[in-house]
Design a protein around this motif. Structure first.
Motif, short mmCIF file in Angstrom:
data_model
loop_
_atom_site.label_atom_id
_atom_site.label_comp_id
_atom_site.label_asym_id
_atom_site.label_seq_id
_atom_site.Cartn_x
_atom_site.Cartn_y
_atom_site.Cartn_z
N ASP A 14 0.82 -1.22 0.00
CA ASP A 14 0.00 0.00 0.00
C ASP A 14 0.85 1.26 0.00
O ASP A 14 0.52 2.25 -0.67
CB ASP A 14 -0.92 0.01 1.22
CG ASP A 14 -2.00 -1.07 1.14
OD1 ASP A 14 -2.14 -1.67 0.05
OD2 ASP A 14 -2.69 -1.30 2.14
N THR A 15 1.95 1.24 0.74
CA THR A 15 2.78 2.43 0.88
C THR A 15 3.51 2.80 -0.41
O THR A 15 3.97 3.93 -0.57
CB THR A 15 3.81 2.25 2.01
OG1 THR A 15 4.54 1.03 1.76
CG2 THR A 15 3.11 2.13 3.36
N ALA A 16 3.64 1.84 -1.32
CA ALA A 16 4.35 2.10 -2.58
C ALA A 16 3.41 2.55 -3.70
O ALA A 16 3.84 3.16 -4.68
CB ALA A 16 5.09 0.85 -3.03
N ARG A 17 2.13 2.29 -3.55
CA ARG A 17 1.17 2.58 -4.62
C ARG A 17 1.02 4.08 -4.86
O ARG A 17 1.07 4.88 -3.91
CB ARG A 17 -0.20 1.99 -4.28
CG ARG A 17 -0.19 0.48 -4.18
CD ARG A 17 -1.54 -0.04 -3.72
NE ARG A 17 -1.51 -1.48 -3.50
CZ ARG A 17 -2.53 -2.19 -3.04
NH1 ARG A 17 -3.67 -1.59 -2.74
NH2 ARG A 17 -2.40 -3.50 -2.87
N ILE A 18 0.86 4.42 -6.12
CA ILE A 18 0.70 5.82 -6.51
C ILE A 18 -0.66 6.03 -7.14
O ILE A 18 -1.07 5.29 -8.05
CB ILE A 18 1.80 6.24 -7.52
CG1 ILE A 18 3.18 6.20 -6.86
CG2 ILE A 18 1.50 7.62 -8.10
CD1 ILE A 18 3.39 7.25 -5.78
N TYR A 19 -1.37 7.04 -6.66
CA TYR A 19 -2.64 7.47 -7.26
C TYR A 19 -2.39 8.84 -7.88
O TYR A 19 -1.97 9.77 -7.18
CB TYR A 19 -3.74 7.54 -6.21
CG TYR A 19 -4.12 6.19 -5.65
CD1 TYR A 19 -5.25 5.52 -6.11
CD2 TYR A 19 -3.33 5.57 -4.68
CE1 TYR A 19 -5.59 4.27 -5.61
CE2 TYR A 19 -3.66 4.32 -4.17
CZ TYR A 19 -4.80 3.68 -4.64
OH TYR A 19 -5.12 2.43 -4.14
N SER A 35 3.77 1.46 -8.23
CA SER A 35 4.91 2.20 -7.69
C SER A 35 5.19 3.43 -8.55
O SER A 35 4.63 3.59 -9.64
CB SER A 35 6.16 1.32 -7.66
OG SER A 35 6.56 0.98 -8.99
N ARG A 36 6.08 4.27 -8.07
CA ARG A 36 6.49 5.45 -8.82
C ARG A 36 7.18 5.04 -10.12
O ARG A 36 6.94 5.64 -11.18
CB ARG A 36 7.43 6.29 -7.95
CG ARG A 36 7.78 7.67 -8.49
CD ARG A 36 6.62 8.62 -8.32
NE ARG A 36 7.00 9.99 -8.60
CZ ARG A 36 7.32 10.90 -7.66
NH1 ARG A 36 7.32 10.55 -6.39
NH2 ARG A 36 7.60 12.14 -7.99
N ALA A 37 7.99 4.00 -10.06
CA ALA A 37 8.70 3.54 -11.26
C ALA A 37 7.72 3.00 -12.30
O ALA A 37 7.89 3.24 -13.50
CB ALA A 37 9.71 2.46 -10.88
N GLU A 38 6.70 2.28 -11.84
CA GLU A 38 5.71 1.76 -12.78
C GLU A 38 4.93 2.90 -13.43
O GLU A 38 4.61 2.84 -14.61
CB GLU A 38 4.73 0.81 -12.08
CG GLU A 38 3.81 0.12 -13.07
CD GLU A 38 2.71 -0.69 -12.40
OE1 GLU A 38 2.84 -1.92 -12.38
OE2 GLU A 38 1.73 -0.08 -11.92
N ARG A 39 4.66 3.94 -12.66
CA ARG A 39 3.99 5.10 -13.24
C ARG A 39 4.81 5.68 -14.38
O ARG A 39 4.29 5.99 -15.47
CB ARG A 39 3.75 6.17 -12.18
CG ARG A 39 3.20 7.47 -12.77
CD ARG A 39 3.38 8.65 -11.83
NE ARG A 39 2.93 9.87 -12.51
CZ ARG A 39 3.73 10.72 -13.15
NH1 ARG A 39 5.04 10.48 -13.23
NH2 ARG A 39 3.24 11.79 -13.73
N GLU A 40 6.10 5.88 -14.14
CA GLU A 40 6.97 6.45 -15.17
C GLU A 40 6.99 5.58 -16.42
O GLU A 40 6.95 6.08 -17.55
CB GLU A 40 8.39 6.62 -14.62
CG GLU A 40 8.49 7.50 -13.37
CD GLU A 40 7.97 8.91 -13.59
OE1 GLU A 40 8.11 9.42 -14.72
OE2 GLU A 40 7.41 9.49 -12.64
#
Length: 271
Positions: free
Chosen positions: A161-166, A225-230
């Motif tokens: 949960d702490t890694a997820r980005i909305y 994650s932030r990396a997956e968003r990028e």
């Protein structure tokens, strides 16, 4: 479903009595429903934005949400409630409330003040002194879901949960006409479909009916994650369908300003 030849002979049934016609209707009803499913009812959203001055206000607002607001909204029949905070040190809190009933969505603050449990559980929030407020400023944004995604969707995320980005995005249009052009780009132009195909895990897409920024649309996507968003945005920018869509002059100059807010869901958020 294959309909028997006898049932195709409508003359036979129409010449019969009403009972035969009624039997035919109920026999065919499952087939009719399967062939023409009822579309989901369109939702409206209230996005509450609380601007806070310090961690003390943030803690009080967290308590209010968990002990008073969310239980009251569920008791009133509202669906899952999303609560998000920016990944930066910006002390802002976003509360996303969905409903298929716009009047009910607009009336809940008034109804809350008539509910004994809400008043008791939210006493610190409701009865706070003028010089000890729970927030510095509050906004209410009312939205209407896009046709291509008429209801909220819980993201299919499996990581911590702490890694997820909305990611909450707001696009303003330079004029009402060009704003509607951008809305059309999302729907008829299939921008929503491109996001779906590329796995952006959208939570909602919606037009702002009332807010401080107009004309305006907002949407939220989510990532492990932030990396997956990028990585997802890089794939989006390189996508052939997107390149064709963004290169269409029909959709030119339809965004005058955009805001991008990266958030984490709170531990008690239901999205």
């Amino acid at each position: 479903m294959k309909i028997p030849q006898a049932l195709r002979n409508t003359r036979y049934f129409l010449n019969g009595n009403n009972f035969n016609v009624l039997c035919l209707f109920f026999f065919l009803l499952p087939w009719m429903t399967q062939a023409h499913p009822v579309p989901p009812k369109k939702e409206f959203y209230s996005l509450l934005v609380y601007h806070l001055k310090d961690k003390g206000q943030e803690a009080r607002l967290d308590t209010y949400c968990q002990q008073a607001l969310i239980p009251f909204l569920h008791k009133q029949g509202f669906g899952k409630i999303g609560v998000f905070k920016p990944v930066t040190n910006d002390t802002t809190l976003y509360i996303l409330i969905p409903s298929t009933n716009l009047e009910k969505l607009l009336k809940w603050p008034e109804n809350a003040l008539k509910d004994a449990a809400y008043l008791q559980n939210g006493k610190d929030y409701v009865e706070t002194a003028w010089d000890q407020p729970v927030y510095s400023r509050m906004e209410t944004i009312v939205l209407e879901a896009f046709p291509e995604m008429p209801q909220l969707s819980a993201p299919e995320l499996k990581g911590p949960d702490t890694a997820r980005i909305y990611e909450l995005r707001s696009y303003e249009g330079p004029t009402e006409r060009l704003y509607q052009n951008k809305v059309e780009m999302f729907n008829k132009g299939n921008e929503v479909g491109i996001f779906k195909r590329l796995g952006f895990n959208a939570v909602f897409y919606a037009s702002v009916l009332s807010g401080s920024k107009m004309p305006n649309l907002m949407y939220m996507t989510s990532f492990e994650s932030r990396a997956e968003r990028e990585a997802h945005w890089k794939a989006f920018g390189a996508d052939a369908e997107w390149k064709k869509l963004i290169g269409d002059t029909y959709y030119a100059h339809n965004v005058s300003h955009q805001d991008i807010i990266l958030c984490h869901a709170t531990p008690y958020s239901e999205y």
